[in-house]
Design a protein around this motif. Sequence first.
Motif, PDB file in Angstrom:
ATOM      1  N   LEU A 107      -4.819  49.963 -83.570  1.00 18.00           N
ATOM      2  CA  LEU A 107      -5.974  49.660 -84.416  1.00 18.00           C
ATOM      3  C   LEU A 107      -6.929  50.840 -84.338  1.00 18.00           C
ATOM      4  CD1 LEU A 107      -7.129  45.934 -83.969  1.00 18.00           C
ATOM      5  CD2 LEU A 107      -7.002  47.224 -86.096  1.00 18.00           C
ATOM      6  N   VAL A 108      -7.083  51.564 -85.432  1.00 26.45           N
ATOM      7  CA  VAL A 108      -7.873  52.790 -85.409  1.00 26.45           C
ATOM      8  C   VAL A 108      -8.998  52.725 -86.435  1.00 26.45           C
ATOM      9  CG1 VAL A 108      -5.924  54.159 -84.594  1.00 26.45           C
ATOM     10  CG2 VAL A 108      -6.318  53.941 -87.046  1.00 26.45           C
ATOM     11  N   GLY A 109     -10.077  53.441 -86.135  1.00 28.32           N
ATOM     12  CA  GLY A 109     -11.220  53.501 -87.034  1.00 28.32           C
ATOM     13  C   GLY A 109     -11.149  54.719 -87.933  1.00 28.32           C
ATOM     14  N   ALA A 116     -16.560  52.137 -82.403  1.00 28.83           N
ATOM     15  CA  ALA A 116     -16.957  50.775 -82.017  1.00 28.83           C
ATOM     16  C   ALA A 116     -16.398  49.777 -83.023  1.00 28.83           C
ATOM     17  CB  ALA A 116     -18.478  50.671 -81.928  1.00 28.83           C
ATOM     18  N   LEU A 117     -15.094  49.709 -83.110  1.00 26.34           N
ATOM     19  CA  LEU A 117     -14.416  48.930 -84.151  1.00 26.34           C
ATOM     20  C   LEU A 117     -14.790  47.445 -84.116  1.00 26.34           C
ATOM     21  CD1 LEU A 117     -12.444  51.446 -83.526  1.00 26.34           C
ATOM     22  CD2 LEU A 117     -10.683  50.026 -84.532  1.00 26.34           C
ATOM     23  N   MET A 118     -14.880  46.884 -82.922  1.00 28.84           N
ATOM     24  CA  MET A 118     -15.010  45.430 -82.796  1.00 28.84           C
ATOM     25  C   MET A 118     -16.309  44.894 -83.370  1.00 28.84           C
ATOM     26  SD  MET A 118     -13.471  47.034 -80.054  1.00 28.84           S
ATOM     27  CE  MET A 118     -14.444  46.853 -78.561  1.00 28.84           C
ATOM     28  N   THR A 119     -17.365  45.711 -83.355  1.00 30.96           N
ATOM     29  CA  THR A 119     -18.639  45.269 -83.917  1.00 30.96           C
ATOM     30  C   THR A 119     -18.910  45.867 -85.291  1.00 30.96           C
ATOM     31  OG1 THR A 119     -19.699  46.989 -82.555  1.00 30.96           O
ATOM     32  CG2 THR A 119     -19.799  44.723 -81.751  1.00 30.96           C
ATOM     33  N   GLU A 120     -18.328  47.014 -85.597  1.00 30.73           N
ATOM     34  CA  GLU A 120     -18.538  47.615 -86.911  1.00 30.73           C
ATOM     35  C   GLU A 120     -17.653  46.988 -87.986  1.00 30.73           C
ATOM     36  OE1 GLU A 120     -20.419  51.930 -86.725  1.00 30.73           O
ATOM     37  OE2 GLU A 120     -18.251  51.960 -86.598  1.00 30.73           O
ATOM     38  N   ALA A 121     -16.469  46.560 -87.586  1.00 30.20           N
ATOM     39  CA  ALA A 121     -15.547  45.921 -88.530  1.00 30.20           C
ATOM     40  C   ALA A 121     -14.934  44.690 -87.856  1.00 30.20           C
ATOM     41  CB  ALA A 121     -14.467  46.895 -88.965  1.00 30.20           C
ATOM     42  N   PRO A 122     -15.770  43.727 -87.468  1.00 25.95           N
ATOM     43  CA  PRO A 122     -15.284  42.598 -86.666  1.00 25.95           C
ATOM     44  C   PRO A 122     -14.217  41.762 -87.351  1.00 25.95           C
ATOM     45  CG  PRO A 122     -17.491  42.166 -87.508  1.00 25.95           C
ATOM     46  CD  PRO A 122     -17.208  43.604 -87.779  1.00 25.95           C
ATOM     47  N   ASP A 123     -14.387  41.513 -88.643  1.00 23.38           N
ATOM     48  CA  ASP A 123     -13.409  40.678 -89.345  1.00 23.38           C
ATOM     49  C   ASP A 123     -12.084  41.403 -89.523  1.00 23.38           C
ATOM     50  OD1 ASP A 123     -15.146  38.490 -89.671  1.00 23.38           O
ATOM     51  OD2 ASP A 123     -16.102  39.464 -91.381  1.00 23.38           O
ATOM     52  N   GLU A 124     -12.150  42.685 -89.870  1.00 28.30           N
ATOM     53  CA  GLU A 124     -10.915  43.449 -90.031  1.00 28.30           C
ATOM     54  C   GLU A 124     -10.133  43.512 -88.714  1.00 28.30           C
ATOM     55  OE1 GLU A 124     -11.013  47.108 -92.708  1.00 28.30           O
ATOM     56  OE2 GLU A 124     -13.137  46.842 -92.269  1.00 28.30           O
ATOM     57  N   VAL A 125     -10.861  43.715 -87.625  1.00 26.13           N
ATOM     58  CA  VAL A 125     -10.212  43.760 -86.313  1.00 26.13           C
ATOM     59  C   VAL A 125      -9.638  42.394 -85.969  1.00 26.13           C
ATOM     60  CG1 VAL A 125     -10.620  44.034 -83.831  1.00 26.13           C
ATOM     61  CG2 VAL A 125     -11.574  45.693 -85.448  1.00 26.13           C
ATOM     62  N   ALA A 128       6.462  54.931 -79.567  1.00 25.07           N
ATOM     63  CA  ALA A 128       6.517  53.472 -79.514  1.00 25.07           C
ATOM     64  C   ALA A 128       7.799  52.961 -80.161  1.00 25.07           C
ATOM     65  CB  ALA A 128       5.302  52.882 -80.211  1.00 25.07           C
ATOM     66  N   ARG A 129       8.381  51.920 -79.594  1.00 22.44           N
ATOM     67  CA  ARG A 129       9.616  51.354 -80.131  1.00 22.44           C
ATOM     68  C   ARG A 129       9.341  50.476 -81.347  1.00 22.44           C
ATOM     69  NH1 ARG A 129      13.248  49.617 -74.846  1.00 22.44           N
ATOM     70  NH2 ARG A 129      12.693  51.396 -73.534  1.00 22.44           N
ATOM     71  N   LEU A 130       8.384  49.569 -81.215  1.00 22.63           N
ATOM     72  CA  LEU A 130       8.052  48.624 -82.289  1.00 22.63           C
ATOM     73  C   LEU A 130       6.556  48.722 -82.542  1.00 22.63           C
ATOM     74  CD1 LEU A 130      10.041  45.594 -80.842  1.00 22.63           C
ATOM     75  CD2 LEU A 130      10.760  47.007 -82.777  1.00 22.63           C
ATOM     76  N   SER A 131       6.173  49.572 -83.475  1.00 26.84           N
ATOM     77  CA  SER A 131       4.747  49.831 -83.651  1.00 26.84           C
ATOM     78  C   SER A 131       4.274  49.554 -85.070  1.00 26.84           C
ATOM     79  CB  SER A 131       4.411  51.277 -83.284  1.00 26.84           C
ATOM     80  OG  SER A 131       5.012  52.172 -84.189  1.00 26.84           O
ATOM     81  N   LYS A 132       2.983  49.250 -85.164  1.00 29.29           N
ATOM     82  CA  LYS A 132       2.311  49.066 -86.438  1.00 29.29           C
ATOM     83  C   LYS A 132       0.938  49.716 -86.316  1.00 29.29           C
ATOM     84  CE  LYS A 132       0.613  45.466 -89.591  1.00 29.29           C
ATOM     85  NZ  LYS A 132       0.484  43.986 -89.821  1.00 29.29           N
ATOM     86  N   ILE A 133       0.511  50.413 -87.357  1.00 33.85           N
ATOM     87  CA  ILE A 133      -0.800  51.058 -87.354  1.00 33.85           C
ATOM     88  C   ILE A 133      -1.664  50.417 -88.431  1.00 33.85           C
ATOM     89  CG2 ILE A 133      -2.075  53.206 -87.657  1.00 33.85           C
ATOM     90  CD1 ILE A 133       0.417  54.718 -86.762  1.00 33.85           C
ATOM     91  N   VAL A 134      -2.854  49.977 -88.028  1.00 37.30           N
ATOM     92  CA  VAL A 134      -3.817  49.421 -88.974  1.00 37.30           C
ATOM     93  C   VAL A 134      -5.104  50.231 -88.860  1.00 37.30           C
ATOM     94  CG1 VAL A 134      -5.240  47.431 -89.587  1.00 37.30           C
ATOM     95  CG2 VAL A 134      -2.852  47.094 -88.874  1.00 37.30           C
ATOM     96  N   GLU A 135      -5.555  50.768 -89.971  1.00 43.21           N
ATOM     97  CA  GLU A 135      -6.786  51.558 -90.015  1.00 43.21           C
ATOM     98  C   GLU A 135      -7.884  50.732 -90.652  1.00 43.21           C
ATOM     99  OE1 GLU A 135      -7.963  55.326 -92.611  1.00 43.21           O
ATOM    100  OE2 GLU A 135      -6.573  55.886 -91.002  1.00 43.21           O
ATOM    101  N   PHE A 145      -8.720  39.899 -87.997  1.00 42.29           N
ATOM    102  CA  PHE A 145      -7.576  39.533 -88.834  1.00 42.29           C
ATOM    103  C   PHE A 145      -6.326  40.317 -88.441  1.00 42.29           C
ATOM    104  CE2 PHE A 145     -10.894  38.557 -92.336  1.00 42.29           C
ATOM    105  CZ  PHE A 145     -11.201  37.355 -91.707  1.00 42.29           C
ATOM    106  N   ALA A 146      -6.504  41.582 -88.103  1.00 39.80           N
ATOM    107  CA  ALA A 146      -5.359  42.392 -87.661  1.00 39.80           C
ATOM    108  C   ALA A 146      -4.787  41.829 -86.370  1.00 39.80           C
ATOM    109  CB  ALA A 146      -5.773  43.850 -87.488  1.00 39.80           C
ATOM    110  N   LEU A 147      -5.662  41.466 -85.438  1.00 42.00           N
ATOM    111  CA  LEU A 147      -5.225  40.863 -84.174  1.00 42.00           C
ATOM    112  C   LEU A 147      -4.517  39.539 -84.421  1.00 42.00           C
ATOM    113  CD1 LEU A 147      -8.229  41.344 -81.705  1.00 42.00           C
ATOM    114  CD2 LEU A 147      -5.915  42.243 -81.441  1.00 42.00           C
ATOM    115  N   ARG A 148      -5.147  38.690 -85.222  1.00 44.63           N
ATOM    116  CA  ARG A 148      -4.593  37.361 -85.498  1.00 44.63           C
ATOM    117  C   ARG A 148      -3.189  37.455 -86.079  1.00 44.63           C
ATOM    118  NH1 ARG A 148      -7.060  34.773 -90.655  1.00 44.63           N
ATOM    119  NH2 ARG A 148      -5.714  36.456 -91.451  1.00 44.63           N
ATOM    120  N   ASP A 149      -3.039  38.313 -87.078  1.00 44.70           N
ATOM    121  CA  ASP A 149      -1.748  38.428 -87.753  1.00 44.70           C
ATOM    122  C   ASP A 149      -0.689  39.035 -86.841  1.00 44.70           C
ATOM    123  OD1 ASP A 149      -3.079  37.408 -89.923  1.00 44.70           O
ATOM    124  OD2 ASP A 149      -3.211  39.328 -91.002  1.00 44.70           O
ATOM    125  N   PHE A 150      -1.089  40.015 -86.043  1.00 48.43           N
ATOM    126  CA  PHE A 150      -0.134  40.665 -85.145  1.00 48.43           C
ATOM    127  C   PHE A 150       0.333  39.716 -84.047  1.00 48.43           C
ATOM    128  CE2 PHE A 150       0.582  43.299 -81.294  1.00 48.43           C
ATOM    129  CZ  PHE A 150       1.694  44.010 -81.726  1.00 48.43           C
TER     130      PHE A 150
END
Length: 268
Positions: A216-218, A249-258, A236-243, A260-265
């Motif tokens: 999960l990158v900003g 400070a991803l968790m507070t700047e884009a809380p919903d995006e972070v 990484a063997r099994l990787s996914k990248i979400v920008e 939803f990415a966590l939830r789905d993963f």
Amino acid sequence: MLIQVNGAPVYAYTGGKSFDAAKPTVVFIHGVLNDHSVWILQSRYLAHHGWNVLAIDLPGQGKSGGQPPASVEEAADVVLALLGAAGIDQAALVGHSFGSLIALEAAARSPAHVSHLVLVGTAFPMAVSPALLEASVKAPEKAIAMVNTFSHSTLCPPPSALGPGTWLYGGSRALMRRMLASNTETNVFYTGFKACDSYAGGEQAMAAVHCPTLFLVGRHDQMTPPKAAKALAAHARLSKIVEVNAGHALMTEAPDEVLFALRDFLAA
């Protein structure tokens, strides 16, 4: 809740739900001069949607006792010991910045105990400039200001993070000051930065990870730019990248995006 790990209490926020080791578990690991509170939206959501949550304060800071880990490897051993002490056979590990390296190393050291790995705002190598290392000791207020300038791409978060009117820079600086003051014997600012700067086993650790990995990158991250995660992702063997549209400070700047990415993963 407090969990005795290696003879010292480690604090873990459970998201407002009682700990239940029978549930699938996710462990959140914060970065330098942060604590469990940086995961407030994500931890509470998962705790109320079927997950057992442990958002920890690293040893020797915040609400946790013991000595602050002097290396990524030492911190990874603490996380694995925490799982054992809590009676957890397997957990998802989610780490931010310094915490991402800790989660990575823990997953590499004990693959059978980690079901999912999420690296938020990560990089390898995670080099820290000599000037910033020096400032963390000689001029911590200056260093805190520098880190916050480079960590944020906006002044205020959306309402789903910390509420309307929250000032991200000010709130983050206050948290960092509080964490620095929480240990009067060891400078956890310098110790954490030095651990990041000294960590040399990232690529080998990534190759040893067996579970799926989410990066999960900003998009506007100046501390750990998205391209800085590519060295790890390549191993990484099994990787996914979400920008996401945020800085470091991803968790507070884009809380919903972070979230939803966590939830789905984690649901996959």
